[in-house]
Design a protein around this motif. Structure first.
Motif, short mmCIF file in Angstrom:
data_model
loop_
_atom_site.label_atom_id
_atom_site.label_comp_id
_atom_site.label_asym_id
_atom_site.label_seq_id
_atom_site.Cartn_x
_atom_site.Cartn_y
_atom_site.Cartn_z
N LEU A 35 1.37 2.80 -6.70
CA LEU A 35 0.90 2.78 -8.29
C LEU A 35 0.91 3.93 -9.05
CD1 LEU A 35 0.22 0.77 -10.47
CD2 LEU A 35 -2.35 1.24 -9.91
N LEU A 36 0.31 5.08 -8.43
CA LEU A 36 0.49 6.33 -9.27
C LEU A 36 1.78 7.03 -9.16
CD1 LEU A 36 -3.08 7.85 -8.23
CD2 LEU A 36 -2.40 6.83 -10.39
N HIS A 37 2.58 6.94 -8.08
CA HIS A 37 3.58 7.33 -8.03
C HIS A 37 4.71 6.75 -8.91
CE1 HIS A 37 7.41 8.81 -6.14
NE2 HIS A 37 6.74 9.83 -5.63
N SER A 38 4.54 5.45 -9.08
CA SER A 38 5.40 4.68 -10.03
C SER A 38 5.23 4.99 -11.55
CB SER A 38 5.24 3.30 -9.95
OG SER A 38 4.04 2.69 -10.46
N GLN A 39 4.33 5.78 -11.95
CA GLN A 39 4.19 6.13 -13.30
C GLN A 39 3.45 7.29 -13.39
OE1 GLN A 39 1.50 2.98 -14.77
NE2 GLN A 39 0.51 2.88 -12.73
#
Length: 101
Positions: A35-39
């Motif tokens: 999730l954090l890597h996608s944004q």
């Protein structure tokens, strides 16, 4: 095996690799990292809405990831914003790739 104390037997690189691997050893933590890597960043409350776990459980998983250095948090009451710690994330990737090479 020679009688060498454990701390002296394993290299700092091996210890760090194990620390990263331990932090990755739960599917919720993998989901958080994805999730954090996608944004760029994400607030704790937003993650709590995305993931099917209690906020307190989410906080514990974030604490583990932060303790391992894979994420970083910006605490600006009443919110906490989390992001990937890019340098440590790249280091973890490199160390883990080395294990599986």
């Amino acid at each position: 095996m020679p009688n060498i104390p454990k701390k002296e037997y394993f290299s700092a690189e091996q210890e760090l690799t194990a620390r990263f691997a331990k932090a990755l050893a739960h599917p919720v933590r993998i989901a958080i990292l994805e999730l954090l890597h996608s944004q760029a960043c994400c607030y704790h409350g937003d993650m709590a809405e995305e993931l099917p776990i209690a906020k307190s459980t989410l906080s514990q998983h974030l604490k583990e990831l932060k303790g391992a250095g894979l994420i970083q948090g910006d605490i600006t009451p009443p919110s906490t914003k989390y992001c990937i710690h890019k340098e440590n994330f790249a280091l973890a990737k490199s160390l883990l790739n080395k294990v599986f090479a």
